[in-house]
Design an enzyme around this catalytic site. Structure first.
Site, PDB file in Angstrom:
ATOM      1  N   GLU A 261       1.104  41.452  25.577  1.00  0.00           N
ATOM      2  CA  GLU A 261       1.773  42.495  26.352  1.00  0.00           C
ATOM      3  C   GLU A 261       0.922  43.763  26.375  1.00  0.00           C
ATOM      4  O   GLU A 261       1.362  44.795  26.863  1.00  0.00           O
ATOM      5  CB  GLU A 261       3.153  42.793  25.768  1.00  0.00           C
ATOM      6  N   GLY A 278       3.479  45.615  23.572  1.00  0.00           N
ATOM      7  CA  GLY A 278       3.461  46.303  24.853  1.00  0.00           C
ATOM      8  C   GLY A 278       2.598  47.556  24.847  1.00  0.00           C
ATOM      9  O   GLY A 278       2.826  48.482  24.076  1.00  0.00           O
ATOM     10  N   ASP A 319       1.180  49.365  13.030  1.00  0.00           N
ATOM     11  CA  ASP A 319       2.454  49.892  13.513  1.00  0.00           C
ATOM     12  C   ASP A 319       2.318  50.497  14.909  1.00  0.00           C
ATOM     13  O   ASP A 319       1.235  50.922  15.326  1.00  0.00           O
ATOM     14  CB  ASP A 319       2.991  50.950  12.546  1.00  0.00           C
ATOM     15  N   LYS A 356     -12.202  54.596   5.091  1.00  0.00           N
ATOM     16  CA  LYS A 356     -12.354  54.644   6.545  1.00  0.00           C
ATOM     17  C   LYS A 356     -12.057  53.263   7.135  1.00  0.00           C
ATOM     18  O   LYS A 356     -12.222  52.236   6.472  1.00  0.00           O
ATOM     19  CB  LYS A 356     -13.765  55.077   6.925  1.00  0.00           C
ATOM     20  N   ARG A 369       0.044  52.138   8.773  1.00  0.00           N
ATOM     21  CA  ARG A 369       1.250  52.888   9.112  1.00  0.00           C
ATOM     22  C   ARG A 369       0.961  54.384   8.999  1.00  0.00           C
ATOM     23  O   ARG A 369       0.095  54.805   8.240  1.00  0.00           O
ATOM     24  CB  ARG A 369       2.390  52.495   8.169  1.00  0.00           C
ATOM     25  N   GLN A 370       1.707  55.168   9.755  1.00  0.00           N
ATOM     26  CA  GLN A 370       1.636  56.626   9.637  1.00  0.00           C
ATOM     27  C   GLN A 370       2.928  57.133   9.000  1.00  0.00           C
ATOM     28  O   GLN A 370       4.024  56.802   9.466  1.00  0.00           O
ATOM     29  CB  GLN A 370       1.437  57.282  11.004  1.00  0.00           C
TER      30      GLN A 370
END
EC number: 2.3.1.117
Length: 393
Positions: A261, A278, A319, A356, A369-370
């Site tokens: 997607e 998506g 994420d 990094k 993830r943030q």
């Protein structure tokens, strides 16, 4: 005329021992679309069947037919010749033992010659026989298309074919269905075409045709919008390409059932069981990866609107909405470091709080993830299983 199969094999051995024979990497006979304004300009080459490191008997027969009709194979990396009535007659006479068997999936090269034998000289003017003798940068439109076919049919692995300069060789044309049209010709004839109600429906303007204009996918492969996949892409059986923000470029694709997607850019490859969410983007070699092609492992999830600019191993999650780039710094706890190292025993990096993206390239079992409160980018050991819906693939 060759009468028996033994005679055929004896002739092939004789040809392959001759001075003029050159073993090809690939070959095939293509129908070409010529420019409406400049008939010498080849706009597209359509191969009903290509040979890639195979069917050397047919290659020998075709080369003998060329030799007998006065064509000399050169020492270049590729050769493109007009298909003539004499060439077809010669080739057909050598294929006699196989003609009755040449139906369905059997003896496709013989089937091509049989069909050509029904055409007159004027009709044959739109056919070319193409040989590639080495995987050098292509020099002709026909050679580019032969390599694109090799990729899209799965006969050549993604990223294994030299396409250097291909973009400059292909012509930018208007596509109306499967027909390429010179833009200059459209401009010169615009008034008459529109006044007479014959102006064509233009689907796109591009150097590359669409995948589905040339390739029949596997029964369990779905492409919901033909514009989303370029010729030269490779789609493994079970791949689903949804409409909207999806896109698969040439020399890119999938290695198994994948939900697409998002965007798979040039030279990017996605492993089986993965989900490209998506609007997610996998960067190509020209879009921020320092020229390094990106592979996404098996059973990975790239969340909606995420950006992935490093290779990932198996079982990784990015994420939604975040960018995992070579220079992005990710916090890793010491506990997660130990878990990630256990999942990747070949990884010998010393622990530090921040890594990094390039230092994590190719590792399996990562979850990016943030932090929603601090904004800090983090990576930890994934504990979720990514599994596609089998009913959809």
């Amino acid at each position: 005329m060759i009468q028996t199969k033994d005679d055929f094999f004896a002739l092939v051995n004789e040809i392959q021992s001759s001075a003029y024979y050159k073993e090809p990497l690939a070959f095939g006979i293509a129908r070409v679309d010529r420019g409406q304004k400049n008939p010498e300009k080849i706009l597209q080459a359509t191969f009903p069947f290509i040979n890639w490191k195979e069917n050397y008997g047919s290659a020998a027969i075709f080369q003998k037919a060329l030799h007998e009709t006065g064509k000399l194979l050169n020492d270049e990396s590729e050769a493109v010749y007009d298909v003539t009535k004499n060439f077809v007659a010669e080739a057909l006479s050598y294929c006699n033992p196989w003609i009755e068997e040449a139906i369905g999936d059997a003896h496709k090269n013989v089937q091509v010659i049989k069909y050509l034998s029904t055409l007159d000289e004027e009709e044959l003017a739109n056919f070319k026989i193409v040989f590639l003798f080495e995987d050098a940068a292509p020099k002709s439109v026909e050679a580019v298309y032969l390599k694109l076919y090799a990729l899209s049919t799965g006969k050549a692995a993604l990223r294994s074919v030299n396409l250097n300069g291909a973009f400059g060789i292909l012509h930018n044309v208007a596509w109306s269905g499967t027909t390429p049209i010179e833009l200059d010709w459209l401009r010169e004839n615009e008034l008459e075409l529109k006044m007479s109600g014959q102006y064509p429906v233009i689907d796109s303007v591009d150097k590359f045709p669409r995948f589905l204009q040339h390739i029949i996918p596997a029964d369990n492969t779905r492409i919901l919008d033909a514009a989303k996949v370029r010729m030269g892409a490779q789609l493994a059986a079970g791949t689903t390409v949804m409409p909207g923000a999806s896109y698969i470029n040439f020399n890119a694709g999938t290695l198994g059932p994948v939900m697409v997607e998002g965007r798979i850019s040039s030279s990017a490859v996605v492993g089986k069981g993965s989900d490209v969410g998506g609007g997610a983007s996998i960067l190509g070699v020209l879009s921020g990866t320092s020229g390094n092609p990106i592979s996404i492992g098996e059973n990975c999830l790239l969340g909606a609107n995420s950006v992935t600019g490093i290779p990932l191993g198996n079982g990784c999650i990015v994420d939604a909405g975040i960018a995992v780039l070579e220079g992005t710094k990710f916090f890793m706890s010491e506990a997660d470091y130990e878990k990630i190292k256990e999942a990747n025993p070949e990884w010998n990096a010393e622990y530090k709080e921040f890594f990094k993206g390039r230092e994590l390239a190719g590792l399996s079992g990562l979850h990016f993830r943030q932090d929603s409160t601090s904004g800090q980018m983090k990576v930890f050991r994934s504990n979720k299983e990514v599994k596609l819906n089998e009913e959809l693939h």
